[in-house]
Design a protein around this motif. Structure first.
Motif, PDB file in Angstrom:
ATOM      1  N   ASN A   1     -14.672   1.455 -25.135  1.00  0.00           N
ATOM      2  CA  ASN A   1     -14.997   0.110 -24.649  1.00  0.00           C
ATOM      3  C   ASN A   1     -15.738   0.246 -23.312  1.00  0.00           C
ATOM      4  O   ASN A   1     -15.145   0.652 -22.309  1.00  0.00           O
TER       5      ASN A   1
ATOM      6  N   TYR B   1     -23.344 -12.401 -34.122  1.00  0.00           N
ATOM      7  CA  TYR B   1     -23.093 -12.735 -32.718  1.00  0.00           C
ATOM      8  C   TYR B   1     -23.089 -14.250 -32.488  1.00  0.00           C
ATOM      9  O   TYR B   1     -22.372 -14.751 -31.634  1.00  0.00           O
TER      10      TYR B   1
ATOM     11  N   LYS C   1     -19.705 -15.771 -32.462  1.00  0.00           N
ATOM     12  CA  LYS C   1     -18.636 -15.071 -31.733  1.00  0.00           C
ATOM     13  C   LYS C   1     -18.807 -15.116 -30.217  1.00  0.00           C
ATOM     14  O   LYS C   1     -17.822 -15.138 -29.487  1.00  0.00           O
TER      15      LYS C   1
ATOM     16  N   TRP D   1     -12.260  -8.725 -28.336  1.00  0.00           N
ATOM     17  CA  TRP D   1     -13.390  -8.373 -29.211  1.00  0.00           C
ATOM     18  C   TRP D   1     -12.975  -8.691 -30.634  1.00  0.00           C
ATOM     19  O   TRP D   1     -11.993  -8.146 -31.137  1.00  0.00           O
TER      20      TRP D   1
ATOM     21  N   ILE E   1     -16.167 -13.036 -28.500  1.00  0.00           N
ATOM     22  CA  ILE E   1     -16.645 -11.923 -27.658  1.00  0.00           C
ATOM     23  C   ILE E   1     -17.184 -12.516 -26.344  1.00  0.00           C
ATOM     24  O   ILE E   1     -18.150 -13.288 -26.359  1.00  0.00           O
TER      25      ILE E   1
END
Ligand SMILES: Cc1ncc(C[n+]2csc(CCOP(=O)(O)OP(=O)(O)O)c2C)c(N)n1
Ligand code: SF4
Ligand SMILES: [Mg+2]
Length: 318
Positions: free
Chosen positions: A153, A211, A214, A250, A254
């Motif tokens: 991460n 994406y 999110k 996540w 996000i």
């Protein structure tokens, strides 16, 4: 205000159509223009990868270095000439795979360099293998089987390594990304900007469609306050802990935006200047390397003397 055209080259930008790198490049050109930084005072250091081509497409000083070694190149440049704005544009494989050791050591030093991580979850240039930011069990199209390894991460590892500015952007939100880049460049210290970057050629999991539903902006939460204001131990611990917890988010959601900023940590070049005041006035890049007759000048004597004096002072204090 200066236009981003000043930072464009006339080279044909040969990333694949719809690659997220186009958004990153445009945001960077806009950020530099709005900050009115002269191209000759900016150095873009790239590793090897699709992301590594950034230095060719930016009208500034550029170094297209070695895979995994963008950070050490940049460190040498910044230490030799602290007045330069030094930016590293490199991939997730470059910075968190082969170059992970440099990434961690860089955070410890708090050098005033900006690391822009092109996070496409794949090794784009070598045709789509999993990079260290692909999660365990995920499989992008060039992989024969799902990923067997856990991920790294970037936000958590940057926080743990001592980076004093930690943020995440998205390659297709160009105006937001430009603002994050400006904030990173203005910050005096080590900055990580993790940039989620769609790779339409090899990453069929993290697409703009994925994406779209999110991503959310940290700044939308008015109680989110990532900036260290007083610099006390308690405040730093509290903000770091909150940033770390947030970095674990996540999945369906996000977060994008600033996770943590601490302006109270001395930079590496300021520490060197304290050891040797000469460094601040004539950094290595501005020192002569040869006398008029061509004999080389070995310029480390003053620095060594200052360092010896410092050691003596520290010993005498004990
Ligand atoms: C020392 C070394 N090892 C391996 C390679 C081969 N190589 C070139 S680019 C790359 C990975 C690129 O992936 P990433 O850093 O994520 O950049 P991207 O292409 O995705 O932007 C690898 C393994 C190399 N050039 N040098
Ligand atoms: S392979 Fe992926 S990262 Fe590389 S240029 Fe093509 S779309 Fe961009
Ligand atoms: Mg990559």
């Amino acid at each position: 205000m200066a236009s981003e055209a000043k930072y464009k080259t006339d080279l044909w930008v040969d990333w694949c159509p719809a690659c997220g790198n186009f958004g990153i490049l445009l945001a960077l050109q806009k950020a530099l223009a709005e900050l009115e930084l002269p191209p000759e005072k900016v150095v873009d250091v790239s590793g090897i990868g699709c992301s590594g081509k950034t230095s060719h497409f930016l009208n500034a000083n550029g170094v297209h270095g070695l895979h995994g070694r963008g950070i050490p190149f940049a460190e040498g440049i910044k230490i030799a000439n602290p007045e330069l704005t030094v930016i590293v544009n490199a991939g997730d494989g470059d910075l968190l795979g082969i170059g992970a050791g440099h990434f961690v050591a860089f955070g410890r030093r708090n050098l005033d360099i900006k690391v822009f991580l092109h996070d496409n979850q794949v090794y784009g240039l070598t045709k789509g293998q999993a990079s260290p930011t692909l999660r365990k069990g995920e499989k992008v199209k060039a992989m024969p089987i799902p990923n067997m390894q856990d991920w790294v991460n970037p936000i958590s590892i940057a926080l743990a390594s001592g980076f004093t500015f930690v943020a995440r952007g998205y390659a297709l939100w160009i105006d937001d990304l430009k603002e994050l880049m400006k904030a990173a460049i203005k910050h005096k210290g080590a900055a990580l900007l993790d940039i989620l970057q769609p790779c339409p050629t090899y990453n069929n999991l993290y697409t703009p469609d994925t994406y779209k539903d999110k991503l959310y902006k940290l700044e939308a939460d008015k109680s989110w306050d990532p900036i260290v204001k007083e610099g006390t131990k308690e405040e730093i611990e509290e903000k770091l802990s909150k940033a770390y917890i947030k970095s674990q988010e996540w999945g369906d959601k996000i977060p994008v935006g600033i996770f943590y900023v601490n302006p109270y940590v001395e930079t590496y070049t300021d520490t060197i200047s304290k050891l040797n005041p000469l460094y601040a006035t004539i950094p290595p890049a501005k020192q002569s390397i040869a006398k008029d007759d061509g004999t080389p000048i070995i310029g480390i004597d003053d620095f060594r003397k200052a360092f010896d004096n410092y050691i003596i002072k520290v010993k005498n204090k004990k």
